[in-house]
Design a protein around this motif. Structure first.
Motif, PDB file in Angstrom:
ATOM      1  N   GLY A 104      15.530  15.325   5.509  1.00  0.00           N
ATOM      2  CA  GLY A 104      16.611  15.998   4.789  1.00  0.00           C
ATOM      3  C   GLY A 104      18.431  15.540   4.955  1.00  0.00           C
TER       4      GLY A 104
ATOM      5  N   ILE B  15      18.417  14.450  -1.752  1.00  0.00           N
ATOM      6  CA  ILE B  15      18.280  15.713  -2.457  1.00  0.00           C
ATOM      7  C   ILE B  15      17.688  15.265  -3.659  1.00  0.00           C
TER       8      ILE B  15
ATOM      9  N   TYR C  30      16.327  23.031   8.965  1.00  0.00           N
ATOM     10  CA  TYR C  30      16.335  22.419   8.122  1.00  0.00           C
ATOM     11  C   TYR C  30      15.465  22.512   6.823  1.00  0.00           C
TER      12      TYR C  30
ATOM     13  N   ALA D   5      15.267  22.823   2.316  1.00  0.00           N
ATOM     14  CA  ALA D   5      15.043  22.020   1.087  1.00  0.00           C
ATOM     15  C   ALA D   5      14.055  23.264   0.227  1.00  0.00           C
TER      16      ALA D   5
ATOM     17  N   LYS E  74      13.821  21.686  -4.254  1.00  0.00           N
ATOM     18  CA  LYS E  74      14.001  20.671  -5.295  1.00  0.00           C
ATOM     19  C   LYS E  74      12.944  21.581  -6.473  1.00  0.00           C
TER      20      LYS E  74
ATOM     21  N   SER F  90      18.538  21.120  -7.400  1.00  0.00           N
ATOM     22  CA  SER F  90      17.747  21.090  -6.022  1.00  0.00           C
ATOM     23  C   SER F  90      19.385  21.457  -4.668  1.00  0.00           C
ATOM     24  N   THR F  91      18.399  21.816  -3.793  1.00  0.00           N
ATOM     25  CA  THR F  91      18.743  22.353  -2.822  1.00  0.00           C
ATOM     26  C   THR F  91      18.426  21.543  -1.551  1.00  0.00           C
ATOM     27  N   ASN F  92      20.152  21.299  -0.820  1.00  0.00           N
ATOM     28  CA  ASN F  92      19.288  20.691   1.357  1.00  0.00           C
ATOM     29  C   ASN F  92      20.114  20.831   1.676  1.00  0.00           C
TER      30      ASN F  92
ATOM     31  N   LYS G   9      25.458  21.306   3.265  1.00  0.00           N
ATOM     32  CA  LYS G   9      24.404  22.123   2.143  1.00  0.00           C
ATOM     33  C   LYS G   9      24.901  21.528   1.115  1.00  0.00           C
TER      34      LYS G   9
END
Length: 442
Positions: free
Chosen positions: A10, A46, A131, A133, A135, A157-159, A183
């Motif tokens: 990530g 991402i 971590y 995420a 997506k 998408s959030t990472n 983020k």
């Protein structure tokens, strides 16, 4: 293609083709350009995996193309996968594909990723997770007729992960502490109407379905945050992009041509910078046609008008010689540009960074050549390139503040790639590959 990781799962990840710096490499999925961040960065971590079902890298292209698998009427399915790994890593992937009717075909994929126990050592100190995420990629097609279709695309998408290695000024130790997290969020809504046809490429002889004409309107919402505690909650960069594009492609037995016109309005919202909304116009054209038996010419050109950097252009020309089936020899020359990101030329961070409104675009000049051979179950390829950077970006110190400026030095890179594939029998693949780059400064 080369991939550079700043840390583990990530973390900030960049990609490039051979020796080209990552900021000169564009990513496109299904013909849509993945937007660069406020530092002109593209974080591969991402990008939803569903957009990379297929990958195409052409020496005659100025970007890397990703393709997602299209929905199929005859193959409805639901796919669920769960992976458990070290550091309490949990990954779940869900894909859903159905045909609601003969005309409506939805496709949805979701990825959930988590790593609670991840530990990273940075400058002798331990940084722990988590971590997280999420997506998602969705596409719905409505068949207006056998050749015309209406599509809606959703990318969300959030990472978020701890900072392994500071990649941006907001991640420096002077600003955030050892538990800082980064983020990044990308959200796309796109509506398009397209005419689809089946074509055969003149050089490769490959057949596939493509959009010969497409109109698209879209909205990207970009958000980049660096967080560790309440005192750094002000680090929150946003960019709202509203745009439209027209894409036309023409194919015959002897000529392939494409023209794309794009208009975008970028509205940046961030507390450390004040920039008016920017209208950016881009025109791209490319063509391929035979000069003689077995000899093909590829030509591309791109023009971008940005209100802060006037008109910038790039161009590429390539000759490909196919003396017989299974052998290709190519050579190309190219000039490409990279615009500074808003956070590089107009960013102010008290006590750390000063803006530079005089910053100019960097230029890349490339010469490349290579050969590809295929016989029965064996494939061999080799390529080499020489790249020269003009006016590259560098960090300088002015009045005790960092500033991004254009360097007067011309940096040269040399890169190579070797690949060998052997398929001795069904079910067994043996691949050997090597690549590298060398930098030389005056």
């Amino acid at each position: 293609m080369r991939v550079a990781h700043s840390g583990d799962l990530g973390h900030f990840t960049q990609t490039s083709v051979l020796a080209a710096p990552p900021r000169f490499t564009e990513l496109h999925f299904d013909g849509i350009a993945w937007p660069q961040g406020l530092y002109s960065q593209t974080n591969l971590a991402i990008v939803p995996e569903a957009l990379i079902d297929e990958l195409t890298i052409s020496h005659a292209s100025q970007h890397i193309d990703f393709f997602s698998s299209p929905p199929q009427d005859s193959r409805p399915w639901t796919y669920v996968e769960y992976i458990k790994g070290p550091f309490d890593i949990d990954v779940m992937r869900v894909r859903f594909r159905r045909s609601l009717s003969a005309k409506i075909q939805p496709y949805l994929t979701l990825n959930f990723l988590n790593a609670d126990g991840q530990q990273i050592t940075v400058n002798g100190s331990q940084r722990g997770g988590p971590y997280d995420a999420l997506k998602a990629y969705g596409r719905t097609e409505y068949l207006l007729s056998p050749n015309y279709r209406l599509r809606h695309r959703l990318v969300s998408s959030t990472n978020e992960t701890v900072v392994a290695t500071p990649s941006f000024f907001e991640q420096l130790p002077e600003i955030v502490d050892n538990d800082a997290s980064y983020k990044e969020t990308r959200l796309l809504h796109s509506l398009e109407m397209a005419k689809t046809s089946r074509i055969t490429e003149s050089a490769s002889k490959n057949s596939r379905d493509i959009d010969t004409f497409r109109l698209r309107i879209y909205n990207w919402r970009l958000r980049e945050e660096t967080r560790d505690d309440l005192r750094n909650s002000f680090i929150d960069h946003k960019n709202n992009i509203v745009g439209g594009s027209a894409d036309w492609r023409f194919y015959t037995a002897r000529l392939t041509a494409q023209a794309v016109a794009t208009f975008e309005r970028h509205d940046i919202s961030r507390p450390t910078i004040s920039l008016a909304a920017k209208n950016i116009l881009s025109l791209r054209a490319k063509s391929q046609f035979p000069l003689s038996k077995g000899l093909f010419l590829d030509a591309q050109a791109r023009i971008v008008h940005h209100p802060d950097f006037d008109v910038q252009w790039s161009a590429l020309g390539q000759l490909t010689f196919v003396p017989t089936n299974g052998i290709e020899i190519f050579g190309n020359i190219e000039r490409r540009f990279s615009l500074p990101g808003p956070a590089e030329y107009a960013n102010t961070i008290a006590g750390v960074l000063a803006p530079n409104p005089a910053l100019e675009a960097a230029q890349l000049d490339k010469i490349e050549g290579g050969v590809f051979c295929r016989k029965d179950t064996i494939e061999l390829s080799a390529a080499g390139q020489r790249i020269r950077l003009n006016s590259p970006f560098e960090l300088a110190v002015v009045d005790s503040l960092l500033i991004v400026q254009n360097s007067s030095r011309k940096t040269t890179f040399h890169g190579f790639a070797l690949l060998a594939k052997w398929r001795p029998f069904t079910g067994l693949h043996i691949d050997l590959q090597a690549n590298g780059s060398f930098e030389r400064q005056p």
